[in-house]
Design a protein around this motif. Structure first.
Motif, PDB file in Angstrom:
ATOM      1  N   SER A  62      55.235  17.444   8.908  1.00 22.70           N
ATOM      2  CA  SER A  62      56.102  18.510   9.437  1.00 22.70           C
ATOM      3  C   SER A  62      55.659  19.001  10.813  1.00 22.70           C
ATOM      4  N   ASP A  63      54.343  19.080  11.049  1.00 25.68           N
ATOM      5  CA  ASP A  63      53.867  19.596  12.335  1.00 25.68           C
ATOM      6  C   ASP A  63      54.409  18.773  13.504  1.00 25.68           C
ATOM      7  N   TRP A  73      56.836  16.054   4.003  1.00 27.52           N
ATOM      8  CA  TRP A  73      56.876  17.248   4.844  1.00 27.52           C
ATOM      9  C   TRP A  73      55.506  17.886   4.991  1.00 27.52           C
ATOM     10  N   GLU A  93      58.552  18.789  13.616  1.00 25.09           N
ATOM     11  CA  GLU A  93      59.169  19.996  14.176  1.00 25.09           C
ATOM     12  C   GLU A  93      59.151  19.983  15.704  1.00 25.09           C
ATOM     13  N   TYR A 137      63.067  18.560  14.157  1.00 20.33           N
ATOM     14  CA  TYR A 137      63.428  18.259  12.782  1.00 20.33           C
ATOM     15  C   TYR A 137      62.918  19.356  11.848  1.00 20.33           C
ATOM     16  N   LYS A 138      63.775  19.745  10.893  1.00 20.70           N
ATOM     17  CA  LYS A 138      63.393  20.734   9.899  1.00 20.70           C
ATOM     18  C   LYS A 138      63.919  20.314   8.536  1.00 20.70           C
TER      19      LYS A 138
END
Length: 285
Positions: free
Chosen positions: A256-257, A252, A260, A264-265
């Motif tokens: 994550s950048d 993550w 998202e 997606y989280k």
């Protein structure tokens, strides 16, 4: 026309290929070398796949295309034969060959895990499938472990120390390419296929300008029954009990950048078990 089925490895490319094959009876060529005799054996009953001489497609095609690059197969509904690019075609699909095939009326589907070309021609489209980075990296690890002599470690896969680079770098480049492709690009999420396979297939049919609507589905269940090692359940929870909290945090932190942007989280729960930890980063889509 060339339609590239693009994906980062273990994101569901085979699912796309089978949706297209089962519903509209098009075979997808692998851009990478495969066992040709085995492929012929698999496809012989329904599609009568066989080698062909290089067809004359005009524009000096006989001099541009490799002599052993083509095959043909039967459309089991109409009885007509369709042209097919033999496995490993990405090795010779240079600008001249791509332009020639893109302008041709035959439709060639090509599987690719490569990053995008700098330029796309009229007659080229990209259908891409995207999967949550946690599920993708875990599936990629299991694949390496079961089918590769030198298995990669989980941290190596997270960091992208593999042939196709990192999950984020791959999708960053395709994000830029998608704006250049505009209406010739469609992205489908793996998780949306699980939730509504027919709905996603209808989007695909419209993107490809296929007039017949899809009717064949439940592909993944059939593949899992046939080969559970290569096709596990496909659920995003498969990583549970295998990836540590440290692995999940690392994924993550690095991805994550980009994740998202696809919706997606993740969140941390205290009531689930992960190896060496009672806390888990949970996938949300």
């Amino acid at each position: 026309m060339i339609i590239y089925l693009a994906s980062y490895p273990r994101s569901g490319n085979s699912w796309l290929r089978n949706i297209i094959g089962l519903n509209w009876h098009y075979l997808t060529s692998s851009g990478y070398p495969e066992d040709w005799e085995k492929l012929q054996e698999i496809c012989s009953k329904k599609y009568e796949l066989k080698e062909e001489q290089v067809p004359d497609l005009g524009d000096n095609s006989l001099n541009i295309l490799p002599t052993d690059s083509f095959a043909s197969y039967l459309n089991p509904v109409t009885g007509q034969r369709r042209l097919y690019l033999k496995p490993g075609c990405l090795n010779w699909l240079d600008d001249k060959a791509r332009r020639l095939l893109a302008y041709n009326s035959n439709i060639f589907f090509v599987k690719t895990h490569e990053k995008p070309y700098e330029t796309y021609y009229e007659g080229e489209k990209v259908l891409q499938i995207v999967r949550h980075p946690v599920a993708t990296i875990w599936s990629y690890y299991v694949y390496h472990k079961n089918y590769r002599e030198s298995a990669k470690s989980i941290p190596a896969l997270i960091l992208g120390n593999v042939k196709f680079g990192s999950w984020s770098d791959y999708h960053k480049e395709w994000e830029l390419a998608s704006s250049r492709l505009d209406l010739n690009y469609l992205s489908i999420r793996y998780e949306d296929l699980h939730q509504d396979e027919i709905g996603a297939a209808i989007k695909i049919s419209r993107f490809l300008n296929f007039f017949s609507l899809p009717s064949v589905h439940h592909f993944f269940d059939r593949c899992h029954q046939r080969d559970p090692m290569r096709y596990p359940t496909g659920r995003k929870e498969n990583y549970k009990g295998h990836l540590s909290l440290e692995h999940l945090q690392m994924i993550w932190l690095l991805h994550s950048d980009v994740a998202e942007k696809f919706g997606y989280k993740m969140r941390i729960d205290d009531d689930d078990d992960v190896v060496s930890s009672s806390r888990e980063l949970k996938i949300i889509d």
